[in-house]
Motif scaffolding. Structure first.
Motif, PDB file in Angstrom:
ATOM      1  N   ALA A   1       2.675  14.370  -9.966  1.00 48.37           N
ATOM      2  CA  ALA A   1       3.593  15.425 -10.404  1.00 48.37           C
ATOM      3  C   ALA A   1       3.558  15.619 -11.912  1.00 48.37           C
ATOM      4  O   ALA A   1       3.958  16.676 -12.416  1.00 48.37           O
ATOM      5  N   GLY A   2       3.075  14.607 -12.659  1.00 44.42           N
ATOM      6  CA  GLY A   2       3.018  14.719 -14.108  1.00 44.42           C
ATOM      7  C   GLY A   2       1.660  15.066 -14.662  1.00 44.42           C
ATOM      8  O   GLY A   2       1.496  15.129 -15.882  1.00 44.42           O
ATOM      9  N   VAL A   3       0.675  15.312 -13.799  1.00 40.45           N
ATOM     10  CA  VAL A   3      -0.665  15.675 -14.263  1.00 40.45           C
ATOM     11  C   VAL A   3      -0.627  17.081 -14.860  1.00 40.45           C
ATOM     12  O   VAL A   3      -0.017  17.990 -14.272  1.00 40.45           O
ATOM     13  N   PRO A   4      -1.231  17.327 -16.016  1.00 39.19           N
ATOM     14  CA  PRO A   4      -1.242  18.691 -16.593  1.00 39.19           C
ATOM     15  C   PRO A   4      -1.829  19.706 -15.628  1.00 39.19           C
ATOM     16  O   PRO A   4      -2.777  19.422 -14.889  1.00 39.19           O
ATOM     17  N   SER A   5      -1.257  20.890 -15.632  1.00 39.09           N
ATOM     18  CA  SER A   5      -1.646  21.902 -14.654  1.00 39.09           C
ATOM     19  C   SER A   5      -3.083  22.365 -14.827  1.00 39.09           C
ATOM     20  O   SER A   5      -3.741  22.744 -13.861  1.00 39.09           O
ATOM     21  N   ILE A   6      -3.606  22.317 -16.054  1.00 36.96           N
ATOM     22  CA  ILE A   6      -4.974  22.778 -16.265  1.00 36.96           C
ATOM     23  C   ILE A   6      -5.969  21.875 -15.533  1.00 36.96           C
ATOM     24  O   ILE A   6      -7.051  22.321 -15.136  1.00 36.96           O
ATOM     25  N   VAL A   7      -5.595  20.600 -15.326  1.00 35.58           N
ATOM     26  CA  VAL A   7      -6.462  19.692 -14.574  1.00 35.58           C
ATOM     27  C   VAL A   7      -6.590  20.168 -13.131  1.00 35.58           C
ATOM     28  O   VAL A   7      -7.673  20.130 -12.538  1.00 35.58           O
TER      29      VAL A   7
ATOM     30  N   VAL B   1       5.866  17.553  -5.560  1.00 42.54           N
ATOM     31  CA  VAL B   1       7.279  17.919  -5.654  1.00 42.54           C
ATOM     32  C   VAL B   1       7.900  18.011  -4.271  1.00 42.54           C
ATOM     33  O   VAL B   1       9.006  17.492  -4.026  1.00 42.54           O
ATOM     34  N   VAL B   2       7.203  18.641  -3.343  1.00 43.82           N
ATOM     35  CA  VAL B   2       7.732  18.780  -1.982  1.00 43.82           C
ATOM     36  C   VAL B   2       7.794  17.422  -1.290  1.00 43.82           C
ATOM     37  O   VAL B   2       8.760  17.112  -0.574  1.00 43.82           O
ATOM     38  N   ILE B   3       6.780  16.592  -1.490  1.00 43.40           N
ATOM     39  CA  ILE B   3       6.771  15.273  -0.851  1.00 43.40           C
ATOM     40  C   ILE B   3       7.952  14.436  -1.330  1.00 43.40           C
ATOM     41  O   ILE B   3       8.688  13.835  -0.525  1.00 43.40           O
ATOM     42  N   VAL B   4       8.158  14.382  -2.630  1.00 45.66           N
ATOM     43  CA  VAL B   4       9.228  13.550  -3.185  1.00 45.66           C
ATOM     44  C   VAL B   4      10.591  14.043  -2.731  1.00 45.66           C
ATOM     45  O   VAL B   4      11.447  13.248  -2.305  1.00 45.66           O
ATOM     46  N   ALA B   5      10.829  15.351  -2.805  1.00 46.26           N
ATOM     47  CA  ALA B   5      12.139  15.884  -2.405  1.00 46.26           C
ATOM     48  C   ALA B   5      12.403  15.656  -0.926  1.00 46.26           C
ATOM     49  O   ALA B   5      13.519  15.282  -0.530  1.00 46.26           O
ATOM     50  N   THR B   6      11.399  15.874  -0.083  1.00 43.97           N
ATOM     51  CA  THR B   6      11.590  15.672   1.357  1.00 43.97           C
ATOM     52  C   THR B   6      11.804  14.205   1.689  1.00 43.97           C
ATOM     53  O   THR B   6      12.660  13.864   2.524  1.00 43.97           O
ATOM     54  N   GLU B   7      11.045  13.310   1.057  1.00 43.25           N
ATOM     55  CA  GLU B   7      11.197  11.886   1.345  1.00 43.25           C
ATOM     56  C   GLU B   7      12.563  11.382   0.911  1.00 43.25           C
ATOM     57  O   GLU B   7      13.173  10.542   1.596  1.00 43.25           O
ATOM     58  N   GLU B   8      13.070  11.878  -0.209  1.00 42.00           N
ATOM     59  CA  GLU B   8      14.415  11.477  -0.621  1.00 42.00           C
ATOM     60  C   GLU B   8      15.469  11.966   0.366  1.00 42.00           C
ATOM     61  O   GLU B   8      16.447  11.265   0.642  1.00 42.00           O
ATOM     62  N   GLY B   9      15.268  13.161   0.920  1.00 44.94           N
ATOM     63  CA  GLY B   9      16.189  13.639   1.947  1.00 44.94           C
ATOM     64  C   GLY B   9      16.128  12.802   3.214  1.00 44.94           C
ATOM     65  O   GLY B   9      17.162  12.514   3.829  1.00 44.94           O
ATOM     66  N   LEU B  10      14.932  12.405   3.607  1.00 43.30           N
ATOM     67  CA  LEU B  10      14.796  11.550   4.787  1.00 43.30           C
ATOM     68  C   LEU B  10      15.422  10.182   4.556  1.00 43.30           C
ATOM     69  O   LEU B  10      16.010   9.593   5.476  1.00 43.30           O
ATOM     70  N   ALA B  11      15.299   9.644   3.360  1.00 43.79           N
ATOM     71  CA  ALA B  11      15.853   8.321   3.068  1.00 43.79           C
ATOM     72  C   ALA B  11      17.376   8.317   3.083  1.00 43.79           C
ATOM     73  O   ALA B  11      17.988   7.253   3.305  1.00 43.79           O
TER      74      ALA B  11
ATOM     75  N   LEU C   1       0.822  -1.200   0.000  1.00 40.26           N
ATOM     76  CA  LEU C   1       0.000   0.000   0.000  1.00 40.26           C
ATOM     77  C   LEU C   1       0.864   1.262   0.000  1.00 40.26           C
ATOM     78  O   LEU C   1       0.571   2.226  -0.720  1.00 40.26           O
ATOM     79  N   THR C   2       1.921   1.239   0.787  1.00 40.43           N
ATOM     80  CA  THR C   2       2.824   2.393   0.826  1.00 40.43           C
ATOM     81  C   THR C   2       3.488   2.620  -0.528  1.00 40.43           C
ATOM     82  O   THR C   2       3.637   3.754  -0.983  1.00 40.43           O
ATOM     83  N   ARG C   3       3.884   1.541  -1.171  1.00 40.77           N
ATOM     84  CA  ARG C   3       4.488   1.674  -2.503  1.00 40.77           C
ATOM     85  C   ARG C   3       3.492   2.229  -3.512  1.00 40.77           C
ATOM     86  O   ARG C   3       3.842   3.042  -4.369  1.00 40.77           O
ATOM     87  N   LEU C   4       2.241   1.807  -3.422  1.00 39.99           N
ATOM     88  CA  LEU C   4       1.215   2.340  -4.323  1.00 39.99           C
ATOM     89  C   LEU C   4       0.994   3.834  -4.090  1.00 39.99           C
ATOM     90  O   LEU C   4       0.789   4.599  -5.035  1.00 39.99           O
ATOM     91  N   VAL C   5       1.028   4.252  -2.812  1.00 44.84           N
ATOM     92  CA  VAL C   5       0.877   5.671  -2.503  1.00 44.84           C
ATOM     93  C   VAL C   5       2.025   6.467  -3.101  1.00 44.84           C
ATOM     94  O   VAL C   5       1.827   7.557  -3.672  1.00 44.84           O
ATOM     95  N   ARG C   6       3.250   5.946  -2.992  1.00 45.18           N
ATOM     96  CA  ARG C   6       4.405   6.643  -3.565  1.00 45.18           C
ATOM     97  C   ARG C   6       4.265   6.760  -5.088  1.00 45.18           C
ATOM     98  O   ARG C   6       4.569   7.804  -5.677  1.00 45.18           O
ATOM     99  N   ILE C   7       3.825   5.683  -5.719  1.00 44.11           N
ATOM    100  CA  ILE C   7       3.634   5.725  -7.173  1.00 44.11           C
ATOM    101  C   ILE C   7       2.574   6.767  -7.536  1.00 44.11           C
ATOM    102  O   ILE C   7       2.718   7.528  -8.499  1.00 44.11           O
ATOM    103  N   GLY C   8       1.494   6.813  -6.742  1.00 43.15           N
ATOM    104  CA  GLY C   8       0.454   7.803  -7.003  1.00 43.15           C
ATOM    105  C   GLY C   8       0.947   9.226  -6.848  1.00 43.15           C
ATOM    106  O   GLY C   8       0.618  10.104  -7.653  1.00 43.15           O
ATOM    107  N   VAL C   9       1.771   9.469  -5.820  1.00 46.77           N
ATOM    108  CA  VAL C   9       2.315  10.812  -5.602  1.00 46.77           C
ATOM    109  C   VAL C   9       3.198  11.223  -6.767  1.00 46.77           C
ATOM    110  O   VAL C   9       3.116  12.360  -7.266  1.00 46.77           O
ATOM    111  N   ARG C  10       4.051  10.323  -7.232  1.00 46.89           N
ATOM    112  CA  ARG C  10       4.934  10.653  -8.351  1.00 46.89           C
ATOM    113  C   ARG C  10       4.149  10.864  -9.644  1.00 46.89           C
ATOM    114  O   ARG C  10       4.521  11.694 -10.482  1.00 46.89           O
TER     115      ARG C  10
END
Length: 472
Positions: A271-277, A327-337, A259-268
């Protein structure tokens, strides 16, 4: 085990030590060259717009006389020579501000010192000559007329004397122009290089400190600067705590399972969803959903005129916070890792609770990564335009959303943004040709603002790193 031949070894060594470093260096040099070319284009095209350009008086073979600013030259079809574009102003007389002239048709060209250029309302620029000034029953000519106009322009329009300028066009027509309708007066041909530099500085300051006019093709961009910076600051304040807490939960608290891995995939993927959405989501949820409910509960007396149920600064900041949250979630999680587990185990072994270990050991070490996420978020949010068109940006909002009336910061108001101002000026202005230099100047200003915001966060990140190193 199969042994490699000396030739294969030499080829691998050449690829590792000879080819790849040169390819990497070439890519870096090409990137820097493209960046330098972009900045050079913005600086030269944008800042040159504020320089007092020389005015020319041109006589054509047909006997027509043109007074204006030479802008550029272009080849005629079938190699028939060159044609030159002049900015002539005087739109109420000629019906247009621009005129193409064949270079071969020019019989005489000069730059008299008595040519003037006025910025006025509502007909735009006037280019011609000043004959006289009528003020309080007197008619002033020559230097007295010029001094009277310059002194009058130092006062607000409401306090200027009831005086009129007698102006002459290139074809000899006479115009009357009230001084109250003039915003700027200059005679560029009579200026020295030092005077032109001073006027250039004044023009740049007017561009930065005044509001837009003439359908955004004139005036300044101060409301857009204020709206852009304020929106980015509000967005950063909103997105940082949510992004950091989400990263802490995913990396430090949640069990590392499917489940945690699926959440990470969803977060990433977010980040690629078009901004108009995100703009559509903000319009439906924030503006119509939450904003409409607030109007029903607290501002029912104002209905059907919406207060929060329409686009505004608050909803725009929330929409961009949602846009940059991954973007903030991914960068912070990489720093924590990247923090070694020995740091956590050592803090717990010394008697620290899990909360103390997170707040006093892990988070201070991950602060640079958090700020990296904020830097990336600011860089993306400051240039976004598409979602803002749905949730609060306005073509013209001369009043900034901060004043002396309670609650001082009016989050429900619409605001101007440099990115949207750039888009509107380039494609929806009354005079696209006149807007081109302002497009370059606004783009340069947007780049500088994003750079300043990023440098502030980078400086803070380096300061925290240095401070952390001194403590260790």
């Amino acid at each position: 085990m199969k042994r490699r031949s000396p030739h294969t070894i030499r080829e691998a060594t050449w690829l590792r030590d000879g080819l790849w470093p040169w390819l990497c260096a070439a890519c870096v040099a090409l990137s820097l060259l493209m960046l330098a070319a972009l900045l050079t284009l913005l600086v030269t095209r944008g800042l040159s717009h504020f320089w007092p350009a020389t005015l020319e008086e041109v006589t054509l073979g047909s006997g027509d006389i043109i007074i204006g600013q030479s802008v550029r030259e272009a080849p005629l079809p079938q190699n028939a020579g060159l044609e030159r574009l002049y900015f002539t102003g005087n739109r109420e007389i000629t019906g247009a501000n621009w005129r193409w002239v064949s270079v071969d048709d020019i019989t005489q060209q000069s730059t008299p010192n008595d040519l003037i250029r006025l910025e006025r309302t509502p007909w735009g620029d006037f280019i011609g000559r000043l004959i006289a000034v009528e003020s309080e029953g007197q008619q002033l000519t020559g230097q007295e007329a010029w001094d009277h106009v310059k002194n009058a322009l130092t006062m607000p329009p409401s306090q200027r004397a009831n005086s009129e300028l007698l102006l002459a066009t290139a074809d000899g027509q006479t115009l009357r122009q009230p001084v109250s309708g003039i915003s700027h007066f200059q005679a560029p041909n009579a200026m020295s290089w030092g005077q032109k530099t001073y006027v250039w500085g004044q023009n740049v300051w007017r561009f930065l400190s005044q509001g837009p006019r003439a359908a955004n093709t004139g005036g300044g961009v101060w409301p857009a600067i204020f709206g852009t910076v304020l929106m980015v600051i509000l967005m950063s304040v909103m997105v940082t705590p949510f992004g950091v807490l989400a990263a802490i939960y995913l990396n430090e608290i949640a069990h590392q399972n499917r489940l945690t891995r699926l959440v990470r995939i969803g977060v990433r993927n977010l980040a690629g969803v078009p901004s108009i959405v995100y703009g559509v989501f903000g319009l439906g949820v924030f503006v119509y959903g939450i904003g409409g409910s607030i109007d029903t509960w607290f501002f029912s007396d104002e209905l059907p005129s919406p207060t929060f149920g329409t686009g505004g600064l608050l909803w725009a900041s929330l929409t961009l916070a949602l846009l940059t949250l991954p973007v903030v979630i991914v960068a912070t999680e990489e720093g924590l890792a990247r923090i070694p587990d020995a740091q956590r185990e050592g803090a717990v072994a010394l008697g620290a609770t899990r909360l103390e270990m997170l707040t006093r050991v892990v988070l201070p070490m991950a602060t640079p990564a958090m700020l990296t996420g904020v830097i990336l978020a600011v860089a993306r949010a400051a240039g976004e335009v598409a979602p803002l068109m749905l949730v609060g940006v306005a073509k013209l909002a001369p009043q900034v959303p901060l004043d002396g009336e309670f609650p001082y910061l009016h989050l429900e108001r619409k605001f101007m943004h440099l990115g949207y101002h750039l888009f509107d000026t380039a494609f929806h202005g009354e005079d696209v040709q006149a807007a081109i230099p302002l497009v370059y100047a606004t783009a340069l200003l947007l780049v500088l603002i994003v750079l300043a915001l990023n440098l502030t966060a980078i400086f803070l990140r380096h300061h925290l790193r240095r401070q952390r190193g001194n403590e260790c």
